[in-house]
Motif scaffolding. Structure first.
Motif, PDB file in Angstrom:
ATOM      1  N   THR A  73      -0.361  -5.794  -9.237  1.00 31.52           N
ATOM      2  CA  THR A  73      -0.448  -4.439  -8.736  1.00 31.52           C
ATOM      3  C   THR A  73      -0.283  -4.443  -7.219  1.00 31.52           C
ATOM      4  O   THR A  73      -0.386  -5.476  -6.563  1.00 31.52           O
ATOM      5  CB  THR A  73      -1.810  -3.823  -9.084  1.00 31.52           C
ATOM      6  N   ALA A  74      -0.074  -3.266  -6.665  1.00 29.61           N
ATOM      7  CA  ALA A  74       0.061  -3.143  -5.215  1.00 29.61           C
ATOM      8  C   ALA A  74      -1.191  -3.652  -4.514  1.00 29.61           C
ATOM      9  O   ALA A  74      -1.112  -4.315  -3.485  1.00 29.61           O
ATOM     10  CB  ALA A  74       0.335  -1.693  -4.833  1.00 29.61           C
ATOM     11  N   ALA A  75      -2.364  -3.380  -5.079  1.00 26.89           N
ATOM     12  CA  ALA A  75      -3.606  -3.840  -4.468  1.00 26.89           C
ATOM     13  C   ALA A  75      -3.681  -5.359  -4.442  1.00 26.89           C
ATOM     14  O   ALA A  75      -4.114  -5.959  -3.460  1.00 26.89           O
ATOM     15  CB  ALA A  75      -4.810  -3.269  -5.212  1.00 26.89           C
ATOM     16  N   GLU A  91       1.327   2.648  -3.798  1.00 24.26           N
ATOM     17  CA  GLU A  91       0.090   2.755  -4.571  1.00 24.26           C
ATOM     18  C   GLU A  91       0.363   3.492  -5.879  1.00 24.26           C
ATOM     19  O   GLU A  91       1.056   4.490  -5.908  1.00 24.26           O
ATOM     20  CB  GLU A  91      -0.970   3.503  -3.763  1.00 24.26           C
ATOM     21  N   GLY A  92      -0.144   2.957  -6.966  1.00 24.43           N
ATOM     22  CA  GLY A  92       0.073   3.560  -8.271  1.00 24.43           C
ATOM     23  C   GLY A  92       1.189   2.891  -9.051  1.00 24.43           C
ATOM     24  O   GLY A  92       1.308   3.082 -10.252  1.00 24.43           O
ATOM     25  N   ASP A 108       0.811  -1.219   0.000  1.00 23.07           N
ATOM     26  CA  ASP A 108       0.000   0.000   0.000  1.00 23.07           C
ATOM     27  C   ASP A 108       0.845   1.271   0.000  1.00 23.07           C
ATOM     28  O   ASP A 108       0.383   2.335  -0.382  1.00 23.07           O
ATOM     29  CB  ASP A 108      -0.981   0.010   1.165  1.00 23.07           C
ATOM     30  N   ARG A 109       2.105   1.176   0.392  1.00 18.75           N
ATOM     31  CA  ARG A 109       2.989   2.350   0.379  1.00 18.75           C
ATOM     32  C   ARG A 109       3.415   2.729  -1.036  1.00 18.75           C
ATOM     33  O   ARG A 109       3.911   3.823  -1.260  1.00 18.75           O
ATOM     34  CB  ARG A 109       4.231   2.080   1.218  1.00 18.75           C
ATOM     35  N   ARG A 122      -1.371  -6.658  -1.749  1.00 19.99           N
ATOM     36  CA  ARG A 122      -1.979  -6.388  -0.444  1.00 19.99           C
ATOM     37  C   ARG A 122      -3.059  -7.430  -0.148  1.00 19.99           C
ATOM     38  O   ARG A 122      -3.130  -7.976   0.938  1.00 19.99           O
ATOM     39  CB  ARG A 122      -2.561  -4.970  -0.436  1.00 19.99           C
TER      40      ARG A 122
END
Length: 109
Positions: A98-100, A34-35, A31-32, A103
């Motif tokens: 992706t980061a999501a 993101e993008g 989450d750090r 996570r």
């Protein structure tokens, strides 16, 4: 006689970067970043890639990388074709997400 000014932020095109780390990024850190896309390679490295608005944002990401205590291997600006994954890691064993997604995988454990 008022003039309207368009925001320059709407017209700014972000530069694309790849930040390569030695070691795999733990899901709790996703989450750090993101993008950015996170790619875990079979050789034990992690690539953070995606658009970075400006040099201040890039330094912000690098500060977060420093906090991970994973060795920084490289930081490169990439052409849009490379950033989309074409021919960059051809033939390498990789797990791109992706980061999501990272996570969410961490929450399932």
């Amino acid at each position: 006689m008022s003039e309207t000014h368009e925001s320059t932020e709407d017209h700014h095109v972000s530069d694309l970067y790849e930040i390569r780390l030695k070691g795999h990024l733990d899901a709790r850190w996703a989450d750090r970043f993101e993008g950015l896309s996170i790619t875990l390679l079979g050789d034990g490295t992690t690539i953070l890639s995606g658009p970075v608005v400006d040099q201040a944002a890039l330094h912000g990401f690098l500060k977060k990388v420093r906090d991970l205590a994973l060795p920084l291997v490289s930081v490169i600006q990439v052409a849009p074709k490379q950033a989309n994954g074409a021919d960059v890691n051809a033939g390498t064993d990789q797990n791109h997400c992706t980061a999501a997604k990272i996570r969410n995988q961490g929450e399932k454990k």
